[in-house]
Scaffold this active site. Structure first.
Site, PDB file in Angstrom:
ATOM      1  N   MET A 149       0.836  -1.207   0.000  1.00  0.00           N
ATOM      2  CA  MET A 149       0.000   0.000   0.000  1.00  0.00           C
ATOM      3  C   MET A 149       0.871   1.258   0.000  1.00  0.00           C
ATOM      4  SD  MET A 149      -3.396  -0.937   2.107  1.00  0.00           S
ATOM      5  CE  MET A 149      -2.769  -0.608   3.737  1.00  0.00           C
TER       6      MET A 149
ATOM      7  N   HIS B 247       9.405  -3.086   3.447  1.00  0.00           N
ATOM      8  CA  HIS B 247       9.039  -3.293   2.045  1.00  0.00           C
ATOM      9  C   HIS B 247      10.286  -3.628   1.206  1.00  0.00           C
ATOM     10  CE1 HIS B 247       5.768  -0.418   3.369  1.00  0.00           C
ATOM     11  NE2 HIS B 247       5.038  -1.355   2.809  1.00  0.00           N
TER      12      HIS B 247
HETATM   13  P1  AMP Z   1       1.749  -2.718   3.506  1.00  0.00           P
HETATM   14  O1  AMP Z   1       2.242  -1.736   2.500  1.00  0.00           O
HETATM   15  O2  AMP Z   1       1.728  -2.190   4.912  1.00  0.00           O
HETATM   16  O3  AMP Z   1       0.448  -3.374   3.101  1.00  0.00           O
HETATM   17  O4  AMP Z   1       2.809  -3.884   3.556  1.00  0.00           O
HETATM   18  C1  AMP Z   1       3.210  -4.543   2.392  1.00  0.00           C
HETATM   19  C2  AMP Z   1       3.988  -5.767   2.775  1.00  0.00           C
HETATM   20  O5  AMP Z   1       5.129  -5.391   3.545  1.00  0.00           O
HETATM   21  C3  AMP Z   1       3.162  -6.732   3.651  1.00  0.00           C
HETATM   22  O6  AMP Z   1       3.408  -8.066   3.235  1.00  0.00           O
HETATM   23  C4  AMP Z   1       3.725  -6.495   5.027  1.00  0.00           C
HETATM   24  O7  AMP Z   1       3.637  -7.632   5.868  1.00  0.00           O
HETATM   25  C5  AMP Z   1       5.171  -6.162   4.717  1.00  0.00           C
HETATM   26  N1  AMP Z   1       5.762  -5.420   5.824  1.00  0.00           N
HETATM   27  C6  AMP Z   1       5.275  -4.318   6.424  1.00  0.00           C
HETATM   28  N2  AMP Z   1       6.061  -3.954   7.454  1.00  0.00           N
HETATM   29  C7  AMP Z   1       7.067  -4.864   7.506  1.00  0.00           C
HETATM   30  C8  AMP Z   1       8.213  -5.034   8.358  1.00  0.00           C
HETATM   31  N3  AMP Z   1       8.477  -4.208   9.351  1.00  0.00           N
HETATM   32  N4  AMP Z   1       9.018  -6.078   8.114  1.00  0.00           N
HETATM   33  C9  AMP Z   1       8.768  -6.944   7.095  1.00  0.00           C
HETATM   34  N5  AMP Z   1       7.723  -6.830   6.261  1.00  0.00           N
HETATM   35  C10 AMP Z   1       6.883  -5.800   6.463  1.00  0.00           C
END
Ligand code: AMP
Length: 260
Positions: free
Chosen positions: A22, A29
């Protein structure tokens, strides 16, 4: 790196890795982008703030958005394609088909955010169908999301390998999250109770925050998962409780069954 808005512009390759996001990129990310880079010919990152996974009164409107910055970070990490579709590419007029992972999607986060995993599961299946990746990359930070998606691909025989990468944390232990940007310096200090309590398996350390849940969850691997609210910001985190056999094998048989 190409930025594309429609499915028709997406590349076709035998080895495509998809990282659904997102936006508001951070090292969490980027760790997924790098993993995808090392395992696939083509790396596609989707950037779509999915309204269907936000509840009424949640932070959809104020969710951080900066496509230009994100595009630069993705390019620097070796991403081939940034797929940033407008709403109607994902939800065309008349859209009415939803994916519900019934049990896994209704506990923990699902209990506090009804409809959240329905939105996540639906958008991810749609992205899998548009991008047609061999592998899709997710963070252990959202352990329940990873569990829901593994269940989805198993139940519906979706030919995508779900890869889950470790949680990336700041030096002070706070798991990186786009939502950390909402925290004032004082709130950030309070938020540190979350990783500390998880690491110590001690909910009494959660001072100054509202606790939604703090409990073990039978995902693979098993985790201790928690969600707290600090001011207006809701944060989730977890620690893995079971180290897979291979990772702990070096301890040797002598440590087995010994009190710790
Ligand atoms: P989001 O943009 O928040 O939907 O996250 C995109 C992807 O990044 C999802 O698979 C999350 O689980 C992963 N993600 C977000 N924060 C972290 C983090 N601190 N460590 C590893 N992966 C992450």
């Amino acid at each position: 790196m190409k930025i594309v808005r429609t499915a028709a512009e997406l590349p076709r390759a035998d080895s495509v890795g998809l990282v659904p996001t997102m936006g508001a990129f951070h090292e969490g990310h980027l760790s997924l982008f790098r993993a995808a880079r090392s395992e696939n010919e083509q790396v596609v990152v989707s950037l779509f703030v999915n309204p269907a996974q936000f509840g009424i009164g949640e932070d959809l409107e104020r969710y951080p958005r900066d496509e230009e910055r994100d595009a630069q970070l993705a390019e620097d990490a070796g991403v081939d394609v940034l797929f940033a579709p407008p709403l109607e590419q994902i939800y065309p007029p008349g859209f009415q088909t939803w994916v519900e992972v019934e049990e896994l999607g209704s506990i923990l986060e699902g209990q506090y955010r009804p409809g959240h995993f329905r939105g996540v599961a639906t958008v991810c299946l749609k992205l899998f169908n548009l991008v047609r990746p061999q592998r899709a990359y997710f963070g252990q930070k959202d352990a329940q999301q990873a569990a829901v998606l593994k269940q989805l691909v198993r139940d519906l025989a979706v030919d995508v390998e779900i890869r889950v990468l470790p949680t990336v944390r700041d030096a002070d232990g706070l798991a990186l999250s786009s939502r950390n940007a909402y925290l004032s310096p004082e709130e950030r200090e309070l938020a540190l109770a979350l990783p500390r309590a998880l690491r110590a398996n001690d909910p009494s350390l959660l001072n100054g925050v509202e606790v939604d849940y703090f409990e073990p969850a039978d995902f693979e691997p098993r985790v201790l998962a928690a969600a707290v609210r600090v001011g207006n910001t809701r944060l989730i985190d977890n620690v893995v409780l079971e180290i897979p056999c291979q990772a702990s094998a070096w301890l040797g048989p002598s440590s087995e069954g010994e009190p710790s």
